[in-house]
Design an enzyme around this catalytic site. Structure first.
Site, PDB file in Angstrom:
ATOM      1  N   GLY A  68       1.007  -1.419  -0.228  1.00 57.61           N
ATOM      2  CA  GLY A  68       0.022  -0.212   0.207  1.00 57.61           C
ATOM      3  C   GLY A  68       0.770   0.879   0.456  1.00 57.61           C
ATOM      4  N   SER A 117       9.078  -0.365  -6.571  1.00 53.51           N
ATOM      5  CA  SER A 117       9.314  -0.116  -7.891  1.00 53.51           C
ATOM      6  C   SER A 117      11.383   0.354  -8.419  1.00 53.51           C
ATOM      7  CB  SER A 117       8.839   1.493  -8.249  1.00 53.51           C
ATOM      8  OG  SER A 117       8.714   1.764  -9.670  1.00 53.51           O
ATOM      9  N   ASP A 134       1.414   4.676 -11.489  1.00 47.29           N
ATOM     10  CA  ASP A 134       0.443   4.500 -10.404  1.00 47.29           C
ATOM     11  C   ASP A 134       0.169   4.256  -9.312  1.00 47.29           C
ATOM     12  OD1 ASP A 134      -2.044   5.085 -10.008  1.00 47.29           O
ATOM     13  OD2 ASP A 134      -3.338   3.353 -10.330  1.00 47.29           O
ATOM     14  N   HIS A 137       2.422   8.466  -4.046  1.00 50.04           N
ATOM     15  CA  HIS A 137       2.886   9.517  -4.317  1.00 50.04           C
ATOM     16  C   HIS A 137       3.617  10.590  -3.552  1.00 50.04           C
ATOM     17  CE1 HIS A 137      -1.505   8.458  -6.057  1.00 50.04           C
ATOM     18  NE2 HIS A 137      -0.598   8.672  -7.069  1.00 50.04           N
TER      19      HIS A 137
HETATM   20  N1  SAH Z   1      -3.749   1.382 -10.838  1.00 49.01           N
HETATM   21  C1  SAH Z   1      -4.256   0.520  -9.427  1.00 49.01           C
HETATM   22  C2  SAH Z   1      -4.073   1.541  -7.752  1.00 49.01           C
HETATM   23  C3  SAH Z   1      -2.676   1.536  -7.516  1.00 49.01           C
HETATM   24  S1  SAH Z   1      -2.855   2.037  -5.881  1.00 49.01           S
HETATM   25  C4  SAH Z   1      -5.832   0.662 -10.082  1.00 49.01           C
HETATM   26  O1  SAH Z   1      -5.748   0.706 -11.681  1.00 49.01           O
HETATM   27  O2  SAH Z   1      -6.598   0.259  -9.097  1.00 49.01           O
HETATM   28  C5  SAH Z   1      -0.888   2.244  -5.512  1.00 49.01           C
HETATM   29  C6  SAH Z   1      -0.824   1.821  -5.295  1.00 49.01           C
HETATM   30  O3  SAH Z   1       0.992   1.712  -6.051  1.00 49.01           O
HETATM   31  C7  SAH Z   1      -0.455   0.664  -3.548  1.00 49.01           C
HETATM   32  O4  SAH Z   1      -1.298  -1.186  -4.335  1.00 49.01           O
HETATM   33  C8  SAH Z   1       0.876   0.232  -3.314  1.00 49.01           C
HETATM   34  O5  SAH Z   1       1.315  -0.610  -3.556  1.00 49.01           O
HETATM   35  C9  SAH Z   1       2.050   0.790  -4.406  1.00 49.01           C
HETATM   36  N2  SAH Z   1       3.072   1.087  -4.339  1.00 49.01           N
HETATM   37  C10 SAH Z   1       3.534   2.473  -3.760  1.00 49.01           C
HETATM   38  N3  SAH Z   1       4.852   2.634  -3.826  1.00 49.01           N
HETATM   39  C11 SAH Z   1       5.466   1.215  -4.705  1.00 49.01           C
HETATM   40  C12 SAH Z   1       6.867   1.935  -4.537  1.00 49.01           C
HETATM   41  N4  SAH Z   1       7.468   2.444  -4.408  1.00 49.01           N
HETATM   42  N5  SAH Z   1       6.562   0.155  -5.124  1.00 49.01           N
HETATM   43  C13 SAH Z   1       5.856  -0.495  -6.399  1.00 49.01           C
HETATM   44  N6  SAH Z   1       5.065  -0.370  -5.395  1.00 49.01           N
HETATM   45  C14 SAH Z   1       4.300   0.570  -4.655  1.00 49.01           C
HETATM   46 MG    MG Z   2      -3.959   6.072  -8.950  1.00 55.50          MG
END
Ligand code: SAH
Ligand code: MG
Length: 206
Positions: A68, A117, A134, A137
């Site tokens: 998350g 990531s 995505d 943030h």
């Molecule tokens: N694309 C999805 C929503 C993504 S929500 C949809 O269509 O509903 C954002 C996601 O990014 C979360 O599940 C979170 O675990 C992941 N996330 C946040 N930071 C991250 C990082 N540094 N590396 C990998 N995943 C990450």
């Molecule tokens: Mg989004």
């Protein structure tokens, strides 16, 4: 666009018109190479993009640590207690993603890559025709995603960014900031905008 399951039955944050836009661009891009998304959560965007990839005989790598983002943690408005793993004392959206991919018949097309990531982008070696950002943030995460994945995009490759809010009253700045960086870099031209989704194309040299 014919989705195998109702996208509204998948927990997630993507609107239907945004999903349809991703589908269209992924359908073209999947014919020219491998697609990847950062931030998969329970698989809503992956179902749109993955269905397009499947039709084209392509694949989508779906990168997420499944713990998350900041706004998914307990106490935040986008926390979902159903995704809590008591033993880990942390969020875990991976079981929900697996259910989505099985229900959608996408297990041979959407390939989850579980981890941070920035670590995955650092060791990644396969050129990409489509990248959808995505993920986290915060400015740190958004910048890492932009800087980490753009070098893997082939000429004419698509860069899509979610949660781009030109008006600060609508939401956080970092996705908007990397969108502006992309345009200012001279490497990209904008091809489409739907709600908070922006679709850019990497300009081919010459
Ligand atoms: N694309 C999805 C929503 C993504 S929500 C949809 O269509 O509903 C954002 C996601 O990014 C979360 O599940 C979170 O675990 C992941 N996330 C946040 N930071 C991250 C990082 N540094 N590396 C990998 N995943 C990450
Ligand atoms: Mg989004």
């Amino acid at each position: 666009m014919n989705l195998p399951i109702d996208p509204e039955s998948i927990k997630g944050f993507l609107r239907e018109d945004e999903g349809a836009c991703l589908y269209r661009h992924a359908a073209e891009a999947a014919c020219r190479g491998v697609c990847l998304e950062v931030g998969t959560y329970c698989g809503r965007s992956a179902t749109y993009i993955g269905t397009a990839c499947q039709a084209a005989g392509g694949v989508l790598f779906a990168v997420d640590h499944h713990r998350g983002s900041e706004e998914n943690q307990p106490g935040w408005p986008w926390h979902d207690a159903e995704l809590w793993d008591d033993e880990a004392g942390a969020l875990d959206s991976l079981p929900s993603l697996r259910k989505t991919l099985r229900r959608a018949g996408l297990e041979d097309t959407v390939l989850p890559v579980i981890g941070r990531s920035s670590i995955i982008s650092r060791v990644w070696r396969t050129p990409l025709s489509f990248v959808f950002i995505d993920g986290g943030h915060t400015m740190e995460h958004a910048l890492n995603d932009y800087r980490g994945w753009v070098p893997h995009l082939i000429p004419d490759g698509v860069l899509a960014i979610h949660d781009v809010f030109p008006n600060p009253a609508d939401g956080g700045r970092p996705p908007f900031e990397i969108y502006k960086l992309a345009l200012r870099s001279g490497l990209f031209e904008e091809v489409e905008a739907v709600a908070s989704l922006r679709v850019l194309r990497r300009i081919s040299p010459g």
